[in-house]
Design a protein around this motif. Structure first.
Motif, PDB file in Angstrom:
ATOM      1  N   VAL A 130       1.744  23.529  19.531  1.00  0.00           N
ATOM      2  CA  VAL A 130       3.009  23.858  18.850  1.00  0.00           C
ATOM      3  C   VAL A 130       4.061  22.794  19.153  1.00  0.00           C
ATOM      4  N   LEU A 131       4.137  22.378  20.411  1.00  0.00           N
ATOM      5  CA  LEU A 131       5.153  21.394  20.793  1.00  0.00           C
ATOM      6  C   LEU A 131       4.896  20.055  20.128  1.00  0.00           C
ATOM      7  N   ILE A 132       3.624  19.664  20.046  1.00  0.00           N
ATOM      8  CA  ILE A 132       3.302  18.391  19.380  1.00  0.00           C
ATOM      9  C   ILE A 132       3.780  18.434  17.932  1.00  0.00           C
ATOM     10  N   ARG A 133       3.517  19.546  17.266  1.00  0.00           N
ATOM     11  CA  ARG A 133       3.929  19.652  15.862  1.00  0.00           C
ATOM     12  C   ARG A 133       5.459  19.563  15.736  1.00  0.00           C
ATOM     13  N   ARG A 134       6.151  20.191  16.672  1.00  0.00           N
ATOM     14  CA  ARG A 134       7.623  20.160  16.605  1.00  0.00           C
ATOM     15  C   ARG A 134       8.145  18.743  16.815  1.00  0.00           C
ATOM     16  N   VAL A 135       7.587  18.047  17.794  1.00  0.00           N
ATOM     17  CA  VAL A 135       8.051  16.683  18.064  1.00  0.00           C
ATOM     18  C   VAL A 135       7.720  15.773  16.880  1.00  0.00           C
ATOM     19  N   VAL A 136       6.525  15.931  16.347  1.00  0.00           N
ATOM     20  CA  VAL A 136       6.103  15.083  15.219  1.00  0.00           C
ATOM     21  C   VAL A 136       7.005  15.324  14.006  1.00  0.00           C
ATOM     22  N   ASP A 137       7.308  16.603  13.728  1.00  0.00           N
ATOM     23  CA  ASP A 137       8.201  16.908  12.598  1.00  0.00           C
ATOM     24  C   ASP A 137       9.565  16.256  12.790  1.00  0.00           C
ATOM     25  N   ALA A 138      10.065  16.296  14.027  1.00  0.00           N
ATOM     26  CA  ALA A 138      11.362  15.679  14.306  1.00  0.00           C
ATOM     27  C   ALA A 138      11.294  14.168  14.118  1.00  0.00           C
ATOM     28  N   LEU A 139      10.215  13.557  14.591  1.00  0.00           N
ATOM     29  CA  LEU A 139      10.094  12.102  14.483  1.00  0.00           C
ATOM     30  C   LEU A 139       9.866  11.663  13.038  1.00  0.00           C
ATOM     31  N   GLN A 140       9.161  12.468  12.285  1.00  0.00           N
ATOM     32  CA  GLN A 140       8.961  12.130  10.876  1.00  0.00           C
ATOM     33  C   GLN A 140      10.314  12.064  10.163  1.00  0.00           C
ATOM     34  N   LYS A 141      11.220  12.930  10.605  1.00  0.00           N
ATOM     35  CA  LYS A 141      12.569  12.932  10.028  1.00  0.00           C
ATOM     36  C   LYS A 141      13.310  11.651  10.398  1.00  0.00           C
ATOM     37  N   VAL A 142      13.239  11.315  11.688  1.00  0.00           N
ATOM     38  CA  VAL A 142      13.978  10.148  12.173  1.00  0.00           C
ATOM     39  C   VAL A 142      13.421   8.862  11.582  1.00  0.00           C
ATOM     40  N   TYR A 143      12.113   8.787  11.466  1.00  0.00           N
ATOM     41  CA  TYR A 143      11.471   7.558  10.985  1.00  0.00           C
ATOM     42  C   TYR A 143      11.024   7.675   9.530  1.00  0.00           C
ATOM     43  N   ARG A 144      11.747   8.453   8.746  1.00  0.00           N
ATOM     44  CA  ARG A 144      11.265   8.696   7.383  1.00  0.00           C
ATOM     45  C   ARG A 144      11.217   7.433   6.548  1.00  0.00           C
ATOM     46  N   GLU A 145      12.096   6.488   6.830  1.00  0.00           N
ATOM     47  CA  GLU A 145      12.071   5.254   6.032  1.00  0.00           C
ATOM     48  C   GLU A 145      10.803   4.458   6.298  1.00  0.00           C
ATOM     49  N   LYS A 146      10.264   4.629   7.504  1.00  0.00           N
ATOM     50  CA  LYS A 146       9.060   3.877   7.849  1.00  0.00           C
ATOM     51  C   LYS A 146       7.830   4.476   7.179  1.00  0.00           C
ATOM     52  N   GLN A 147       7.922   5.770   6.815  1.00  0.00           N
ATOM     53  CA  GLN A 147       6.811   6.491   6.165  1.00  0.00           C
ATOM     54  C   GLN A 147       5.520   6.300   6.947  1.00  0.00           C
TER      55      GLN A 147
END
Lengths: 225, 424
Positions: free
Chosen positions: B280-297
């Motif tokens: 669960v924690l991995i998914r939460r961190v990944v979702d947050a990072l996907q937001k921060v690095y969205r331009e990098k796709q």
């Protein structure tokens, strides 16, 4: 564009205000979460910088409240705590990016510009509409590669129109987006700025791309490719 | 056997002053050939004047009787003798004086009499059979009794040691983070120990929390003014030299604060009796990072089970995952992959994080992971995050290995024990 800064430290809040103002933003400042929420809901904010460790209402609660009210402007959180748990919670609450204190001013501005562009649907800091190029990172405007000299408020107005190209923007909305709340506003100031911009564009042989819609407002016309 | 002889005596009568005859033989075994009980009446001259019918099958003839009786020493009348032969027969002998009839006898004439010896022989088979039965019964009975006794002892021991086993079980669960305290009811002798352990666990966790909150608050109160000073100085271009000197001092102060914060992470106590669901924690961190690095796709590939628990408190899990994944996202070109193996059978979970970015210097990474590396000696950015990861892994007895795959990119592999062991 109008930015909201919510930070309880007086020096940092004022400094952030100065940084964003010099970058072309109209800034509203709040010292705690309660004032911050009021400003976020009452003023037409384009983006916000929120400190997580706020008195009154903490940053995460404030962000949740903003999103609950359907306000979707981008939010960048500032945090002194390196806790990843806080960062993740802030992003889950509705923030779009984070920056850890202490930070570089340049990095702060770059992230804010990126957030603003993305919220308006632009992937690049450079907005090119026809022959007019607006570089939000450098805060410069050029027409046919010739630089266009504009004042700070003229830049803000042109940026607001180009970021919302194709949309009708009323004088009131334009005023709210280029002036902070405490500014002394003249009711005809938008007309004056529009007039100046048109003249400067004409001087560079750029056809008038700012359309006046009587009784409604102004619209930046997207040139046909 | 004496009773049998008395029965014979009762039925005996001297006939013709020379032989003894019995009206009847009351004991049935004396009448049954091979019944195992034999009787003879022996005259004083040694001859047998009467034999019981059962003697007919006593090894077929009276010779054996003579062998048996011949070994019996003579006894005085009225004296009872009992013998056991070498073959196991039981012999009872009783001598009695019979008075003979003497028609010519007068008061002065001596009384004529003869001594007859009654011999009763028991083959002993019944006795031996009963003895055998008794012995068997005794052995079996004692065996059953001992078995029951041992079983009862084992049950008693099991019952007595059950609280200790229960305590060991609960301790194991605390080490795995599955429970945070001893909650079962224990006997008075153990309840003092478990309540002290609970008190210790609670104190440790509270102290850890206090420690982290205090330092976090300290960091906040230091870093915010530092950020304000830094930003304010950046705006002031009036005196470059002055600004540069002060910026250097501010950077130095920032480094000291960050370094001390990292040291506190190294010295912080381990959360006891806590665990986190890491998927669960991995998914939460990944979702947050996907937001921060969205331009990098970033293209993310994850291989994880449904659930996986680590004996870590949630905030430490966030620090580990946040720093590792942030580095992976920050320094990748386009791709990041994460593989989580719960490793229940091996006793440790494995997390592998790979990216396709520029291969970083392994020597520098190892140096940063070593304990006690000063911040001002380490690289910015990736170094800080890895240093925190290294400190956390050491705290929770984990291991990290870094490698550079042959097809490019970087690979980090973590091995994290599923159960905290007590450090010696």
């Amino acid at each position: 564009m109008r930015a909201l800064i919510i930070e309880d430290d007086d020096l940092l809040r004022d400094t952030l205000g100065a940084i964003l103002t010099s970058a072309g933003y109209a800034c509203d400042l709040a010292a705690d979460g309660i004032d911050g929420l009021y400003c976020a809901t009452e003023y037409p904010i384009d983006l916000a910088v929120v400190d997580l460790g706020l008195p009154g209402k903490n940053g995460i609660e404030l962000i949740e409240a903003v999103r609950t009210q359907g306000l979707d402007f981008p939010i960048l959180i500032l945090t002194a705590r390196n806790d990843w748990q806080d960062k993740v919670k802030g992003l889950e609450a509705g923030a779009d990016d984070y920056l850890t204190k202490p930070f570089n001013n340049e990095e702060l501005l770059a992230r804010l510009n990126a957030l603003l562009r993305r919220s308006k649907g632009y992937a690049s800091p450079v907005i090119k509409l026809g022959d007019i190029v607006l570089d939000s990172a450098a805060q410069t405007v050029s027409v046919n590669q010739q630089p266009l000299s504009v004042t700070a408020y003229e830049y803000r107005l042109l940026a607001c129109l180009m970021l919302n190209a194709g949309k009708v923007m009323s004088k009131t909305v334009l005023t709210d987006h280029i002036y902070e709340e405490e500014a002394d506003r003249d009711s005809n100031v938008i007309e004056v700025f529009i007039g100046r911009l048109r003249k400067k564009l004409a001087d560079l042989d750029q056809p008038d791309c700012i359309e006046t819609l009587r009784g409604q407002g102004y619209r930046f016309c997207v040139p046909l490719e | 056997m004496m009773l049998q002889i008395r029965l014979l005596l009762a039925d005996s009568e001297l006939q013709d002053n020379s032989r003894v005859e019995l009206d009847q033989v009351r004991e049935p075994r004396l009448t049954v050939p091979g019944g195992g009980l034999y009787a003879v009446i022996q005259a004083s001259n040694g001859s047998f004047v009467w034999e019981s019918p059962s003697i007919a099958t006593l090894n077929t003839n009276s010779t054996q009787i003579k062998t048996i009786t011949g070994n019996i020493p003579a006894a005085s009348p009225g004296q009872q003798q009992f013998y056991q032969t070498d073959n196991g027969e039981f012999v009872t002998a009783f001598s009695i004086v019979f008075e003979k009839d003497n028609p010519a006898a007068n008061n002065q004439s001596p009384v004529l009499s003869e001594i007859f010896t009654y011999l009763l022989i028991d083959s002993g088979e019944d006795y031996r059979q009963q003895l055998g039965t008794f012995r068997n019964t005794l052995v079996i009975g004692m065996g059953i009794g001992i078995a029951v006794f041992i079983a009862l002892q084992l049950l008693l021991l099991k019952w007595l040691f059950e609280p200790l086993r229960s305590m060991v079980r609960e301790l194991d669960e605390v080490q795995r983070g599955e429970r945070s305290a001893f909650i079962e009811k224990y006997p008075r002798e153990l309840s003092l120990l478990t309540s002290q352990l609970n008190h210790f666990i609670d104190n440790e966790n509270r102290q850890r929390e206090r420690y982290r909150n205090t330092l976090s608050d300290l960091a906040h109160s230091l870093k915010t003014p530092l950020a304000a000073l830094r930003s304010a100085l950046s705006l002031d271009n009036s005196q470059r030299k002055y600004v540069r000197s002060n910026m250097e001092q501010i950077e130095r102060m920032e480094q000291i604060v960050a370094h001390q914060l990292r040291r506190t992470t190294q010295n912080a106590t381990t959360g006891i009796g806590q665990r986190s669901e890491i998927v669960v924690l991995i998914r939460r961190v990944v979702d947050a990072l996907q937001k921060v690095y969205r331009e990098k796709q970033v293209e993310l590939e994850m291989t994880m089970p449904e659930t996986c628990f680590l004996p870590w408190p949630e905030d430490d899990c966030f620090e580990l995952l946040g720093n590792l994944l942030d580095n992976a996202f920050k320094y990748c070109d386009r791709r990041v992959s994460l593989t989580l193996d719960p490793g229940q059978s091996q006793g440790f979970a494995s997390i592998i994080i790979e990216n396709d970015g520029h291969q970083i210097d392994e020597a520098q990474t190892q140096r940063i992971l070593q304990r006690g590396v000063r911040l001002d000696e380490s690289a910015e950015g990736q170094g800080i995050g890895l240093a925190i990861v290294g400190a956390l892994l050491e705290q929770y007895q984990g291991k990290l290995t870094f490698s550079k795959p042959t097809n490019g990119g970087n690979r980090l592999e973590l091995k994290i024990p599923l159960k905290l062991s007590i450090k010696q």
